[in-house]
Motif scaffolding. Sequence first.
Motif, PDB file in Angstrom:
ATOM      1  N   PRO A 283      15.221   7.606   6.261  1.00 51.07           N
ATOM      2  CA  PRO A 283      14.236   6.682   5.690  1.00 51.07           C
ATOM      3  C   PRO A 283      14.774   5.256   5.592  1.00 51.07           C
ATOM      4  O   PRO A 283      15.973   5.022   5.683  1.00 51.07           O
ATOM      5  N   VAL A 284      13.822   4.322   5.393  1.00 54.91           N
ATOM      6  CA  VAL A 284      14.171   2.914   5.213  1.00 54.91           C
ATOM      7  C   VAL A 284      14.012   2.553   3.739  1.00 54.91           C
ATOM      8  O   VAL A 284      13.067   3.001   3.082  1.00 54.91           O
ATOM      9  N   GLU A 285      14.948   1.763   3.235  1.00 54.46           N
ATOM     10  CA  GLU A 285      14.848   1.309   1.838  1.00 54.46           C
ATOM     11  C   GLU A 285      14.047   0.016   1.771  1.00 54.46           C
ATOM     12  O   GLU A 285      14.303  -0.925   2.521  1.00 54.46           O
ATOM     13  N   PHE A 286      13.071  -0.016   0.878  1.00 56.65           N
ATOM     14  CA  PHE A 286      12.228  -1.184   0.668  1.00 56.65           C
ATOM     15  C   PHE A 286      12.385  -1.663  -0.776  1.00 56.65           C
ATOM     16  O   PHE A 286      12.891  -0.934  -1.643  1.00 56.65           O
ATOM     17  N   THR A 287      11.924  -2.892  -1.024  1.00 59.54           N
ATOM     18  CA  THR A 287      11.915  -3.436  -2.375  1.00 59.54           C
ATOM     19  C   THR A 287      10.530  -3.973  -2.684  1.00 59.54           C
ATOM     20  O   THR A 287       9.950  -4.718  -1.887  1.00 59.54           O
ATOM     21  N   TYR A 288       9.998  -3.568  -3.828  1.00 62.34           N
ATOM     22  CA  TYR A 288       8.670  -4.023  -4.284  1.00 62.34           C
ATOM     23  C   TYR A 288       8.823  -4.744  -5.615  1.00 62.34           C
ATOM     24  O   TYR A 288       9.565  -4.295  -6.498  1.00 62.34           O
TER      25      TYR A 288
ATOM     26  N   GLN B 145      -6.871   6.011  -7.412  1.00 60.87           N
ATOM     27  CA  GLN B 145      -5.908   6.622  -8.326  1.00 60.87           C
ATOM     28  C   GLN B 145      -4.480   6.169  -8.049  1.00 60.87           C
ATOM     29  O   GLN B 145      -3.586   6.404  -8.848  1.00 60.87           O
ATOM     30  N   SER B 146      -4.293   5.505  -6.910  1.00 59.41           N
ATOM     31  CA  SER B 146      -2.987   4.934  -6.556  1.00 59.41           C
ATOM     32  C   SER B 146      -2.902   3.457  -6.931  1.00 59.41           C
ATOM     33  O   SER B 146      -2.044   2.727  -6.428  1.00 59.41           O
ATOM     34  N   ASP B 147      -3.815   3.022  -7.794  1.00 59.78           N
ATOM     35  CA  ASP B 147      -3.835   1.634  -8.263  1.00 59.78           C
ATOM     36  C   ASP B 147      -4.182   0.660  -7.137  1.00 59.78           C
ATOM     37  O   ASP B 147      -3.722  -0.475  -7.108  1.00 59.78           O
ATOM     38  N   ILE B 148      -5.006   1.132  -6.189  1.00 60.97           N
ATOM     39  CA  ILE B 148      -5.556   0.271  -5.138  1.00 60.97           C
ATOM     40  C   ILE B 148      -7.053   0.189  -5.392  1.00 60.97           C
ATOM     41  O   ILE B 148      -7.777   1.174  -5.230  1.00 60.97           O
TER      42      ILE B 148
ATOM     43  N   LEU C 271       0.821  -1.211   0.000  1.00 58.38           N
ATOM     44  CA  LEU C 271       0.000   0.000   0.000  1.00 58.38           C
ATOM     45  C   LEU C 271       0.855   1.262   0.000  1.00 58.38           C
ATOM     46  O   LEU C 271       0.578   2.219  -0.736  1.00 58.38           O
ATOM     47  N   ALA C 272       1.902   1.266   0.835  1.00 60.99           N
ATOM     48  CA  ALA C 272       2.770   2.441   0.905  1.00 60.99           C
ATOM     49  C   ALA C 272       3.457   2.689  -0.437  1.00 60.99           C
ATOM     50  O   ALA C 272       3.566   3.836  -0.892  1.00 60.99           O
ATOM     51  N   TYR C 273       3.906   1.618  -1.076  1.00 68.51           N
ATOM     52  CA  TYR C 273       4.556   1.751  -2.387  1.00 68.51           C
ATOM     53  C   TYR C 273       3.577   2.329  -3.411  1.00 68.51           C
ATOM     54  O   TYR C 273       3.934   3.238  -4.179  1.00 68.51           O
ATOM     55  N   LYS C 274       2.366   1.811  -3.431  1.00 68.09           N
ATOM     56  CA  LYS C 274       1.374   2.291  -4.400  1.00 68.09           C
ATOM     57  C   LYS C 274       1.056   3.772  -4.177  1.00 68.09           C
ATOM     58  O   LYS C 274       0.961   4.559  -5.132  1.00 68.09           O
ATOM     59  N   LEU C 275       0.873   4.160  -2.910  1.00 72.34           N
ATOM     60  CA  LEU C 275       0.543   5.545  -2.590  1.00 72.34           C
ATOM     61  C   LEU C 275       1.690   6.486  -2.947  1.00 72.34           C
ATOM     62  O   LEU C 275       1.482   7.552  -3.532  1.00 72.34           O
ATOM     63  N   LYS C 276       2.916   6.070  -2.608  1.00 74.11           N
ATOM     64  CA  LYS C 276       4.063   6.928  -2.907  1.00 74.11           C
ATOM     65  C   LYS C 276       4.294   7.040  -4.413  1.00 74.11           C
ATOM     66  O   LYS C 276       4.615   8.114  -4.926  1.00 74.11           O
ATOM     67  N   THR C 277       4.123   5.937  -5.125  1.00 73.02           N
ATOM     68  CA  THR C 277       4.304   5.956  -6.578  1.00 73.02           C
ATOM     69  C   THR C 277       3.303   6.889  -7.246  1.00 73.02           C
ATOM     70  O   THR C 277       3.584   7.469  -8.303  1.00 73.02           O
ATOM     71  N   ALA C 278       2.143   7.056  -6.621  1.00 78.63           N
ATOM     72  CA  ALA C 278       1.123   7.971  -7.158  1.00 78.63           C
ATOM     73  C   ALA C 278       1.410   9.424  -6.804  1.00 78.63           C
ATOM     74  O   ALA C 278       0.624  10.316  -7.149  1.00 78.63           O
ATOM     75  N   GLY C 279       2.518   9.662  -6.097  1.00 82.88           N
ATOM     76  CA  GLY C 279       2.915  11.030  -5.797  1.00 82.88           C
ATOM     77  C   GLY C 279       2.442  11.556  -4.456  1.00 82.88           C
ATOM     78  O   GLY C 279       2.557  12.760  -4.180  1.00 82.88           O
TER      79      GLY C 279
ATOM     80  N   SER D 269       7.435  -8.832 -12.665  1.00 84.65           N
ATOM     81  CA  SER D 269       8.183  -7.575 -12.826  1.00 84.65           C
ATOM     82  C   SER D 269       9.447  -7.610 -11.974  1.00 84.65           C
ATOM     83  O   SER D 269       9.493  -8.282 -10.942  1.00 84.65           O
ATOM     84  N   PRO D 270      10.473  -6.874 -12.397  1.00 84.86           N
ATOM     85  CA  PRO D 270      11.729  -6.854 -11.633  1.00 84.86           C
ATOM     86  C   PRO D 270      11.575  -6.060 -10.342  1.00 84.86           C
ATOM     87  O   PRO D 270      10.656  -5.245 -10.207  1.00 84.86           O
ATOM     88  N   PRO D 271      12.468  -6.280  -9.373  1.00 86.62           N
ATOM     89  CA  PRO D 271      12.400  -5.539  -8.112  1.00 86.62           C
ATOM     90  C   PRO D 271      12.637  -4.034  -8.317  1.00 86.62           C
ATOM     91  O   PRO D 271      13.459  -3.643  -9.129  1.00 86.62           O
ATOM     92  N   VAL D 272      11.887  -3.248  -7.555  1.00 89.51           N
ATOM     93  CA  VAL D 272      12.052  -1.790  -7.560  1.00 89.51           C
ATOM     94  C   VAL D 272      12.411  -1.358  -6.146  1.00 89.51           C
ATOM     95  O   VAL D 272      11.694  -1.675  -5.192  1.00 89.51           O
ATOM     96  N   LYS D 273      13.512  -0.642  -5.993  1.00 91.42           N
ATOM     97  CA  LYS D 273      13.901  -0.145  -4.683  1.00 91.42           C
ATOM     98  C   LYS D 273      13.282   1.234  -4.468  1.00 91.42           C
ATOM     99  O   LYS D 273      13.241   2.060  -5.384  1.00 91.42           O
ATOM    100  N   TRP D 274      12.791   1.470  -3.258  1.00 94.74           N
ATOM    101  CA  TRP D 274      12.183   2.755  -2.937  1.00 94.74           C
ATOM    102  C   TRP D 274      12.385   3.041  -1.453  1.00 94.74           C
ATOM    103  O   TRP D 274      12.696   2.141  -0.679  1.00 94.74           O
TER     104      TRP D 274
END
Length: 304
Positions: free
Chosen positions: A42-47, A166-169, A20-28, A52-57
């Motif tokens: 901040p903490v680094e996460f991987t989605y 709008q965050s793809d949720i 959920l956090a990844y989706k919300l942040k990706t939506a800006g 699909s390949p891993p995305v670090k955020w």
Amino acid sequence: MIKNEYDWCLAGKGATGQVLAYKLKTAGLRVCFLSHKQQASPVEFTYQTPTSPPVKWQCPVIHYQQNTKILIKKLLITTKAYSVKEVLKQWQRHMNEQTRIYFWQNGRGFINANALAQPNYCIVNAGIAAYRNGENSVIHTAHNPVFVGSNAAHSKPTADILELQQSDIELEWREDIELQSWLKVAINSIINPLTVLYSCRNGELIKISKAKSQIEQLSQECANAFSANKIPLSAEEIKNKCVKVIQKTQSHYSSMLQDYKQGHSKSEIEFLNEQIIKIGLSKGVKVDTHTHVKNLVKKLFDNN
């Protein structure tokens, strides 16, 4: 003093919370995690997804004992059900009467929605599945609509729902959220504990003759308890829905089995089977199979 403003605050850095956090942040949107543990931020996460390949955020993480002036506008709680009260206790001073709280838990009975000062909503997760393949790494495996509604008769939060959509949720407002919540409790009270007892993936349950029999017994007891409490869900409907979920998630390990394998001593059994037992016994309905399953699972976790 740390002073920040976020669109969404999330309590719970498990698989669902990370998705959920990844989706919300990706939506800006401005997002942060609220934590009971102190850690560098901040903490680094991987989605990633299976295709699909891993995305670090990265995402800020705020500890409840930090000297922070944060005002929580919208709070998504994705912790285990038994941690919800502690989350509210730790972060209550950062909320006001306009804060909107969204409960994303398995089960019922973890909070009295009518007793809260804030508008609060129940989310029944019927479609998002994910699992962690590391402390801060998640694989998002299923992406279908989830239901949201209010058990305390709060008005529909249209702007919040639109923001999540709008965050793809995929979120769907349901006036019958109470019914959807009980159906989800029934399904989870069957699948989750049985996967623990048989130490198997979801899909294996319908291949084990004893488990198949228990699915029928547990479905019937749910329906009996529901009927006595005027909850319109039949045994056939519960069993069929349960089998569909098992088939759709056949390769998944249930969250309860994952907790057990990770050595947890607490489970969500009291918010699942215990809720069926409670409403059944209150009307004199026998719930022997649920009671037996609950006791076996509780013993396993107690000895973990």
